[in-house]
Design an enzyme around this catalytic site. Structure first.
Site, short mmCIF file in Angstrom:
data_model
loop_
_atom_site.label_atom_id
_atom_site.label_comp_id
_atom_site.label_asym_id
_atom_site.label_seq_id
_atom_site.Cartn_x
_atom_site.Cartn_y
_atom_site.Cartn_z
N LYS A 14 56.94 -67.01 89.32
CA LYS A 14 56.34 -66.84 90.65
C LYS A 14 57.29 -66.08 91.55
O LYS A 14 58.51 -66.02 91.33
CB LYS A 14 55.99 -68.20 91.28
CG LYS A 14 57.14 -69.18 91.45
CD LYS A 14 57.93 -69.03 92.72
CE LYS A 14 59.03 -70.09 92.85
NZ LYS A 14 60.00 -69.79 93.92
N PRO A 117 64.46 -65.93 83.51
CA PRO A 117 65.84 -66.42 83.64
C PRO A 117 65.93 -67.66 84.51
O PRO A 117 65.07 -67.93 85.35
CB PRO A 117 66.56 -65.23 84.29
CG PRO A 117 65.49 -64.49 85.03
CD PRO A 117 64.24 -64.66 84.21
N SER A 118 67.01 -68.42 84.29
CA SER A 118 67.27 -69.62 85.08
C SER A 118 68.08 -69.27 86.32
O SER A 118 68.79 -68.27 86.35
CB SER A 118 68.03 -70.65 84.24
OG SER A 118 67.32 -70.98 83.07
N GLY A 123 60.98 -69.93 89.48
CA GLY A 123 60.21 -71.10 89.08
C GLY A 123 59.98 -71.26 87.59
O GLY A 123 59.05 -71.95 87.18
N GLY A 124 60.83 -70.67 86.76
CA GLY A 124 60.62 -70.73 85.32
C GLY A 124 60.59 -72.15 84.77
O GLY A 124 59.69 -72.52 84.02
N ASP A 166 58.01 -77.29 92.98
CA ASP A 166 57.24 -76.11 92.59
C ASP A 166 56.25 -76.38 91.46
O ASP A 166 55.39 -75.54 91.19
CB ASP A 166 58.18 -74.98 92.15
CG ASP A 166 58.90 -74.33 93.31
OD1 ASP A 166 58.44 -74.48 94.46
OD2 ASP A 166 59.93 -73.67 93.07
#
Length: 329
Positions: A14, A117-118, A123-124, A166
């Site tokens: 997102k 990616p973190s 929001g992964g 989220d």
């Protein structure tokens, strides 16, 4: 119980098109005014029920750890590429809570292929958790036919809000049972008003090989005396007002820039690429800018890959719907 089939989906990332702080809450969180849009930068998640208790999670990078490390210009064992497989991973937490809530026997086998990616503000992890809840429910229904479908929305929404602010966004508009791309979120981000975009949104995203701590960013924030409003942006996105009238905003951008020297170059390069509305998403470090079309986004992304100073993941993206489609194998 018997093992279920594999249930799969592609959790999207997102972008926060708008993020303002309205007040500091007694629970330590902030009251937010934020506008989120789902984009087609996706992970891949596969879940099935097994007779063995617990969650057995395997994680890999879809493009391969070596390839992603080369893009980021880091070693393969760099912390940017490390994804936990214990209960620090929200997928594990989500499935454990689903097991407890539904009083399920057995456990889960999970394969997570990462692309998002973190520590990027995209929001992964939250998207993966939301997808895990959806896939877990579907797999549980296969092996436990007496599980009432009428409990689905209430159960998933409650667990999602518990797991992270989220996470509910990525479940989509369960109450109306419709596919949507965008939401206006208030509270700590869990109170959602979903809507459909009048036109597709195209953008280029840069993840500048830097992870930013959400907690540290928020600790450096101050609530403004006169918060900005997302009203004009919401009207423009829904086609109620001219798109030329809206502006983007992120109250977390300034404190995040103070924590990472990689954010300013990303914003500067996006601006020089001829894109508009250059901003950071979430608490960073990923930055984005809007494009007029998918072609412009693709050309700009290709140019940025050769001009951006240092390692980065650079992708052209467009808006997509939530939740993602579930596949069964």
């Amino acid at each position: 119980m018997t093992e279920s089939r594999w249930y799969s989906t592609s959790p999207p990332a997102k972008l926060n098109l708008f993020l303002e702080l309205l007040a500091r809450r007694d629970d330590g969180f902030h009251e937010l005014d934020t506008v989120m849009v789902a984009i087609d930068w996706r992970d891949e998640l596969h879940v099935r029920r097994t007779t063995n208790p617990g969650v057995q999670l395997s994680v890999d990078w879809t493009d391969g750890r070596t390839s992603v490390a080369a893009e980021l210009q880091v070693d393969e064992d760099n912390e940017l590429l490390l994804v936990p497989t214990d209960d620090k991973n929200l997928v594990v937490r989500a499935l454990n809570r689903l097991t407890e809530t539904l009083r399920l026997d057995g456990g889960w086998e999970v394969q997570l292929n990462k692309n998002i990616p973190s520590g990027a503000g995209m929001g992964g992890a939250s998207s993966d958790a939301a997808s895990a809840l959806q896939l877990g429910w579907a797999a549980a229904r296969e092996t436990q036919s007496d599980l009432p479908e009428t409990l689905k929305n209430e159960t998933l929404l409650s667990l999602a809000a518990e797991i992270g602010s989220d996470v509910p966004f990525f479940l989509g508009d369960l109450q109306a049972d419709r596919l949507v791309q965008c939401a206006h979120a208030t509270g700590r981000g869990e109170k959602l008003n979903f809507f459909t975009l009048a036109n597709p949104l195209h953008a280029v995203v840069i993840y500048p090989a830097a992870s930013v701590s959400t907690a540290q960013v928020y600790s450096r924030c101050q609530v403004p005396d006169s918060p900005q409003s997302s009203n004009e942006l919401l009207r423009a996105l829904q086609g109620i007002a001219a798109e030329s009238e809206f502006s983007l905003h992120n109250a977390l951008q300034a404190p995040a820039r103070g924590l990472s020297s990689r954010i300013d170059p990303a914003l500067e390069c996006l601006s020089k690429a001829g894109l508009t509305h250059c901003h950071m998403t979430g608490s960073g470090s990923a930055c984005f800018a809007l494009a007029d079309s998918s072609q412009q986004a693709a050309i700009a992304a290709e140019t940025l890959r050769s001009t951006f100073p240092g390692g980065a993941l650079i992708r052209p993206v467009m808006s997509c719907v939530v939740p993602s489609e579930i596949h069964i194998a």
